[in-house]
Design a protein around this motif. Structure first.
Motif, PDB file in Angstrom:
ATOM      1  N   LEU A 102       0.837  -1.198   0.000  1.00 50.87           N
ATOM      2  CA  LEU A 102       0.000   0.000   0.000  1.00 50.87           C
ATOM      3  C   LEU A 102       0.870   1.247   0.000  1.00 50.87           C
ATOM      4  CD1 LEU A 102      -2.881  -0.902   2.494  1.00 50.87           C
ATOM      5  CD2 LEU A 102      -2.841  -1.113  -0.004  1.00 50.87           C
ATOM      6  N   PRO A 103       0.378   2.373  -0.528  1.00 59.24           N
ATOM      7  CA  PRO A 103       1.179   3.613  -0.543  1.00 59.24           C
ATOM      8  C   PRO A 103       1.573   4.035   0.872  1.00 59.24           C
ATOM      9  CG  PRO A 103      -0.741   3.808  -1.974  1.00 59.24           C
ATOM     10  CD  PRO A 103      -0.897   2.520  -1.233  1.00 59.24           C
ATOM     11  N   GLY A 104       2.871   4.245   1.078  1.00 61.07           N
ATOM     12  CA  GLY A 104       3.354   4.652   2.390  1.00 61.07           C
ATOM     13  C   GLY A 104       3.624   3.503   3.334  1.00 61.07           C
ATOM     14  N   GLY A 105       3.214   2.282   2.963  1.00 63.90           N
ATOM     15  CA  GLY A 105       3.425   1.133   3.833  1.00 63.90           C
ATOM     16  C   GLY A 105       2.737   1.302   5.169  1.00 63.90           C
ATOM     17  N   LEU A 106       3.289   0.707   6.202  1.00 66.14           N
ATOM     18  CA  LEU A 106       2.697   0.777   7.534  1.00 66.14           C
ATOM     19  C   LEU A 106       2.649   2.210   8.048  1.00 66.14           C
ATOM     20  CD1 LEU A 106       1.666  -0.368  10.209  1.00 66.14           C
ATOM     21  CD2 LEU A 106       4.025  -0.946  10.799  1.00 66.14           C
ATOM     22  N   ALA A 107       3.718   2.965   7.850  1.00 65.42           N
ATOM     23  CA  ALA A 107       3.783   4.329   8.379  1.00 65.42           C
ATOM     24  C   ALA A 107       2.758   5.250   7.743  1.00 65.42           C
ATOM     25  CB  ALA A 107       5.186   4.902   8.172  1.00 65.42           C
ATOM     26  N   GLY A 108       2.249   4.890   6.571  1.00 68.57           N
ATOM     27  CA  GLY A 108       1.309   5.755   5.863  1.00 68.57           C
ATOM     28  C   GLY A 108      -0.142   5.500   6.197  1.00 68.57           C
ATOM     29  N   GLN A 109      -0.423   4.619   7.157  1.00 70.67           N
ATOM     30  CA  GLN A 109      -1.802   4.258   7.477  1.00 70.67           C
ATOM     31  C   GLN A 109      -2.206   4.854   8.824  1.00 70.67           C
ATOM     32  OE1 GLN A 109      -3.160   2.747   4.877  1.00 70.67           O
ATOM     33  NE2 GLN A 109      -1.089   2.661   4.010  1.00 70.67           N
ATOM     34  N   GLY A 110      -3.339   5.554   8.835  1.00 68.48           N
ATOM     35  CA  GLY A 110      -3.847   6.086  10.088  1.00 68.48           C
ATOM     36  C   GLY A 110      -4.350   4.987  11.008  1.00 68.48           C
ATOM     37  N   ARG A 111      -5.064   4.013  10.431  1.00 69.97           N
ATOM     38  CA  ARG A 111      -5.554   2.858  11.189  1.00 69.97           C
ATOM     39  C   ARG A 111      -5.127   1.601  10.430  1.00 69.97           C
ATOM     40  NH1 ARG A 111     -11.281   4.238  14.151  1.00 69.97           N
ATOM     41  NH2 ARG A 111     -10.597   6.190  15.088  1.00 69.97           N
ATOM     42  N   PRO A 112      -3.905   1.151  10.690  1.00 70.29           N
ATOM     43  CA  PRO A 112      -3.309   0.105   9.842  1.00 70.29           C
ATOM     44  C   PRO A 112      -4.065  -1.211   9.846  1.00 70.29           C
ATOM     45  CG  PRO A 112      -1.959   0.517  11.796  1.00 70.29           C
ATOM     46  CD  PRO A 112      -2.978   1.603  11.744  1.00 70.29           C
ATOM     47  N   VAL A 113      -4.555  -1.656  10.988  1.00 70.24           N
ATOM     48  CA  VAL A 113      -5.231  -2.953  11.021  1.00 70.24           C
ATOM     49  C   VAL A 113      -6.535  -2.893  10.235  1.00 70.24           C
ATOM     50  CG1 VAL A 113      -6.152  -4.776  12.493  1.00 70.24           C
ATOM     51  CG2 VAL A 113      -4.176  -3.448  13.250  1.00 70.24           C
ATOM     52  N   THR A 114      -7.248  -1.781  10.345  1.00 68.66           N
ATOM     53  CA  THR A 114      -8.466  -1.604   9.552  1.00 68.66           C
ATOM     54  C   THR A 114      -8.131  -1.572   8.068  1.00 68.66           C
ATOM     55  OG1 THR A 114      -9.498  -0.354  11.355  1.00 68.66           O
ATOM     56  CG2 THR A 114     -10.444  -0.095   9.157  1.00 68.66           C
ATOM     57  N   ALA A 115      -7.042  -0.874   7.710  1.00 66.87           N
ATOM     58  CA  ALA A 115      -6.622  -0.832   6.304  1.00 66.87           C
ATOM     59  C   ALA A 115      -6.261  -2.215   5.802  1.00 66.87           C
ATOM     60  CB  ALA A 115      -5.431   0.115   6.156  1.00 66.87           C
ATOM     61  N   LEU A 116      -5.600  -3.008   6.654  1.00 67.83           N
ATOM     62  CA  LEU A 116      -5.210  -4.361   6.253  1.00 67.83           C
ATOM     63  C   LEU A 116      -6.437  -5.252   6.088  1.00 67.83           C
ATOM     64  CD1 LEU A 116      -2.882  -6.240   5.647  1.00 67.83           C
ATOM     65  CD2 LEU A 116      -2.605  -6.652   8.102  1.00 67.83           C
ATOM     66  N   ALA A 117      -7.411  -5.104   6.974  1.00 63.00           N
ATOM     67  CA  ALA A 117      -8.654  -5.879   6.850  1.00 63.00           C
ATOM     68  C   ALA A 117      -9.399  -5.497   5.580  1.00 63.00           C
ATOM     69  CB  ALA A 117      -9.534  -5.646   8.076  1.00 63.00           C
ATOM     70  N   THR A 118      -9.414  -4.207   5.253  1.00 66.28           N
ATOM     71  CA  THR A 118     -10.077  -3.755   4.024  1.00 66.28           C
ATOM     72  C   THR A 118      -9.354  -4.288   2.794  1.00 66.28           C
ATOM     73  OG1 THR A 118     -10.795  -1.737   5.155  1.00 66.28           O
ATOM     74  CG2 THR A 118     -10.811  -1.727   2.742  1.00 66.28           C
ATOM     75  N   ALA A 119      -8.018  -4.264   2.834  1.00 68.48           N
ATOM     76  CA  ALA A 119      -7.231  -4.750   1.698  1.00 68.48           C
ATOM     77  C   ALA A 119      -7.475  -6.235   1.451  1.00 68.48           C
ATOM     78  CB  ALA A 119      -5.744  -4.501   1.948  1.00 68.48           C
ATOM     79  N   GLN A 120      -7.768  -6.989   2.513  1.00 68.30           N
ATOM     80  CA  GLN A 120      -8.033  -8.419   2.376  1.00 68.30           C
ATOM     81  C   GLN A 120      -9.525  -8.715   2.256  1.00 68.30           C
ATOM     82  OE1 GLN A 120      -5.999 -10.927   5.185  1.00 68.30           O
ATOM     83  NE2 GLN A 120      -4.081  -9.796   5.049  1.00 68.30           N
ATOM     84  N   HIS A 121     -10.341  -7.656   2.102  1.00 70.70           N
ATOM     85  CA  HIS A 121     -11.795  -7.804   1.929  1.00 70.70           C
ATOM     86  C   HIS A 121     -12.426  -8.536   3.116  1.00 70.70           C
ATOM     87  CE1 HIS A 121     -10.999  -6.425  -2.141  1.00 70.70           C
ATOM     88  NE2 HIS A 121     -10.145  -7.427  -2.305  1.00 70.70           N
ATOM     89  N   LEU A 122     -12.024  -8.107   4.319  1.00 70.06           N
ATOM     90  CA  LEU A 122     -12.563  -8.696   5.550  1.00 70.06           C
ATOM     91  C   LEU A 122     -13.084  -7.573   6.456  1.00 70.06           C
ATOM     92  CD1 LEU A 122      -9.659 -11.241   6.252  1.00 70.06           C
ATOM     93  CD2 LEU A 122     -11.937 -11.791   5.377  1.00 70.06           C
ATOM     94  N   PRO A 123     -14.109  -6.834   6.009  1.00 71.26           N
ATOM     95  CA  PRO A 123     -14.577  -5.687   6.803  1.00 71.26           C
ATOM     96  C   PRO A 123     -15.140  -6.077   8.164  1.00 71.26           C
ATOM     97  CG  PRO A 123     -16.110  -6.183   5.022  1.00 71.26           C
ATOM     98  CD  PRO A 123     -14.888  -7.023   4.769  1.00 71.26           C
ATOM     99  N   TRP A 124     -15.599  -7.323   8.321  1.00 76.78           N
ATOM    100  CA  TRP A 124     -16.156  -7.740   9.609  1.00 76.78           C
ATOM    101  C   TRP A 124     -15.102  -7.744  10.712  1.00 76.78           C
ATOM    102  CZ3 TRP A 124     -13.974 -12.146  11.687  1.00 76.78           C
ATOM    103  CH2 TRP A 124     -13.265 -12.972  10.810  1.00 76.78           C
ATOM    104  N   LEU A 125     -13.813  -7.825  10.311  1.00 78.41           N
ATOM    105  CA  LEU A 125     -12.763  -7.781  11.326  1.00 78.41           C
ATOM    106  C   LEU A 125     -12.716  -6.423  12.029  1.00 78.41           C
ATOM    107  CD1 LEU A 125      -9.691  -9.667   9.806  1.00 78.41           C
ATOM    108  CD2 LEU A 125     -11.232 -10.430  11.603  1.00 78.41           C
ATOM    109  N   SER A 126     -13.170  -5.387  11.327  1.00 74.12           N
ATOM    110  CA  SER A 126     -13.148  -4.060  11.937  1.00 74.12           C
ATOM    111  C   SER A 126     -14.062  -3.994  13.150  1.00 74.12           C
ATOM    112  CB  SER A 126     -13.551  -3.003  10.905  1.00 74.12           C
ATOM    113  OG  SER A 126     -12.626  -2.968   9.835  1.00 74.12           O
ATOM    114  N   LEU A 127     -15.176  -4.724  13.108  1.00 70.43           N
ATOM    115  CA  LEU A 127     -16.074  -4.763  14.262  1.00 70.43           C
ATOM    116  C   LEU A 127     -15.380  -5.404  15.455  1.00 70.43           C
ATOM    117  CD1 LEU A 127     -19.421  -5.872  12.542  1.00 70.43           C
ATOM    118  CD2 LEU A 127     -18.860  -3.606  13.436  1.00 70.43           C
ATOM    119  N   LEU A 128     -14.718  -6.542  15.213  1.00 74.06           N
ATOM    120  CA  LEU A 128     -13.977  -7.192  16.294  1.00 74.06           C
ATOM    121  C   LEU A 128     -12.857  -6.296  16.812  1.00 74.06           C
ATOM    122  CD1 LEU A 128     -13.576 -10.914  15.090  1.00 74.06           C
ATOM    123  CD2 LEU A 128     -15.215  -9.963  16.720  1.00 74.06           C
ATOM    124  N   LEU A 129     -12.234  -5.561  15.883  1.00 70.82           N
ATOM    125  CA  LEU A 129     -11.147  -4.674  16.268  1.00 70.82           C
ATOM    126  C   LEU A 129     -11.648  -3.590  17.227  1.00 70.82           C
ATOM    127  CD1 LEU A 129      -8.151  -3.912  15.750  1.00 70.82           C
ATOM    128  CD2 LEU A 129      -8.967  -2.402  13.939  1.00 70.82           C
TER     129      LEU A 129
END
Length: 480
Positions: free
Chosen positions: A269-296
């Motif tokens: 992703l652009p900027g890698g880890l340092a470029g993400q405001g909410r990295p775990v949410t971004a990673l869940a979105t990138a893997q098409h797993l939005p339900w993980l955001s609720l657990l998060l």
């Protein structure tokens, strides 16, 4: 010569020898808020450490273990309620102990404010994901949420130390369990092969690894919180040092695993880890797993609340010890006759930790900015306290005739590092409100200390109350 044992402990009124090992360990683990730190801290450290941030957490884990070892030199020999404040008194004396106590009040108190704010933020995010709309009243709702959570924390902490410890244990276990599920799913989605690039290092990037150690070490603050339960732990000389050391190790493993997952998963992703405001949410979105955001959101909110309880418990024990020492109002040394908790300290301190962020939110300070500001101020207090207790450890051992080469080497390694970290932290946070906040806190502490020197010099020189072996401990029974 006949040995005279006390019939009443200097810290009588607390629920002596009631907490088991798991409850004590939960105190330290929750004070670290590992679930929240796993999701937020790596991105902050990656801003300076880049792709080598995993090594920054490995080094920070080693430093936390060294700090824990210095604390263990005391907690294997003393049972205290005042955490590092009471321990430092037995090494460097009253002046350093007073400075450490003030630093711990800032660390525990301001971190509690931040945790209540964070809990309200993530509960708000959870409601928004569930379809509850945000509106003009969102700020007022967040402020009311902070006050409600503060009231709940006050009740849990006041009722009984065992109740508070049980709530902390259950909430943090659920929180960590949810985060482990989230990161296991994310790691599985990255691919079946182990990517070793985050562990690649060369002499050229050693500097940026070191730069990442400062924010990485900040994720560990609070791991010593079990030291405030020395009076209430069932086997304090064994349980407390283990809880502190095991928490540092467990947190380190969790942080390294979380950092690795985020570095590898977000590398494209652009900027890698340092470029993400909410990295775990971004990673869940990138893997098409939005339900993980609720657990998060659930996991982080639960972790923040457990941390609120843990820091509130430690904060009130420091105030209790200061009240018994006579350097704070003596009412803080009072305990509830039935629940055996420091009731005055609880009824004053925890509502204040809720009221301050609620007022700042209503005054218009953005919740995210408030959270980061409070955490940074708290980290400043913790770093000062860690430095003082580490310097104090070999002095204490020398005074009791038990100084070893290992203790000297441990202090000689960790103390200069903590000085460097503290200086670097002050320089990094020199812009914005921090110089004013740090300056006001230091001036307030100096004013308090000066008043004590003028009005209560004898009281100041005798600080450092701790639990002592009683006749009932030897003959059977426990002082209650």
């Amino acid at each position: 010569m006949e040995l005279q044992l006390r019939h009443r402990s200097p810290v009588s009124g607390l629920d002596r020898r009631r907490l088991g090992p798991l409850q004590v360990i939960a105190q330290s683990v929750s004070a670290v808020a590992p679930s929240a730190a796993m999701a937020t801290s790596p991105a902050m450290a990656a801003v300076t450490a880049g792709a080598t941030v995993t090594w920054s957490y490995v080094i920070a884990t080693g430093l936390a273990l060294l700090i824990g070892r210095c604390i263990a030199y005391f907690t294997r020999r003393m049972a205290v309620a005042g955490s590092l404040y009471s321990l430092t008194a037995k090494g460097l004396g009253p002046s350093a102990a007073f400075a450490c106590g003030c630093a711990m009040l800032v660390g525990y108190g301001v971190l509690g404010m931040g945790m209540l704010t964070g809990c309200a933020i993530y509960l708000g995010d959870l409601l928004a994901r569930l379809g509850v709309p945000r509106g003009p009243s969102t700020v007022a709702v967040a402020a009311l949420g902070v006050l409600a959570l503060g009231a709940l924390a006050t009740v849990c902490t006041l009722r009984a130390v065992r109740l508070s410890a049980q709530v902390i244990l259950v909430v943090e276990a659920v929180s960590i369990g949810l985060m482990l599920v989230i990161f296991a799913v994310l790691l599985t989605g990255i691919g079946p092969h182990l990517d070793l690039r985050p562990f690649a290092i060369s002499s050229a990037n050693l500097g940026i690894v070191g730069a990442g150690v400062l924010p990485a070490l900040g994720a560990f603050v609070g791991f010593e919180a079990a030291a405030a339960l020395g009076v209430e732990a069932r086997r304090p000389f064994q349980t407390i040092p283990r809880a502190v050391q095991w928490t540092a190790g467990l947190a380190g493993v969790l942080f390294v695993a979380a950092t690795y997952t985020q570095v590898v998963g977000l590398s494209r992703l652009p900027g890698g880890l340092a470029g993400q405001g909410r990295p775990v949410t971004a990673l869940a979105t990138a893997q098409h797993l939005p339900w993980l955001s609720l657990l998060l959101d659930i996991g982080i909110a639960a972790s923040f609340f457990a941390c609120t309880l843990a820091t509130g418990t430690a904060l009130t024990r420091v105030l209790f010890s200061m009240g018994r020492d006579g350097i704070a109002p003596h009412q803080f040394g009072a305990t509830h006759p039935r629940h055996r908790t420091p009731r005055v300290a609880i009824m004053v301190a925890i509502p204040v930790t809720a009221a301050v962020p609620a007022v700042l939110l209503l005054a218009g300070m953005p919740a995210g900015v408030l959270l980061v500001t409070l955490i940074n101020i708290a980290v400043f207090g913790y770093l000062v306290a860690y430095l003082l207790v580490c310097v104090s450890a070999p002095v204490f051992l020398r005074r009791i005739g038990e100084l070893t080469v290992g203790a000297v080497l441990t202090a000689a390694v960790i103390a200069p590092v903590l000085v460097a970290v503290l200086v670097a932290f002050t320089m990094v946070t020199w812009n914005g409100p921090y110089p004013y906040a740090f300056g006001l806190l230091v001036l307030a502490a100096l004013g308090w200390f000066g008043w004590l020197r003028l009005r209560r010099p004898a009281t100041l020189s005798g600080i450092g109350v701790y639990d002592e072996t009683l006749a009932a401990d030897v003959l059977g029974g426990t002082d209650r």
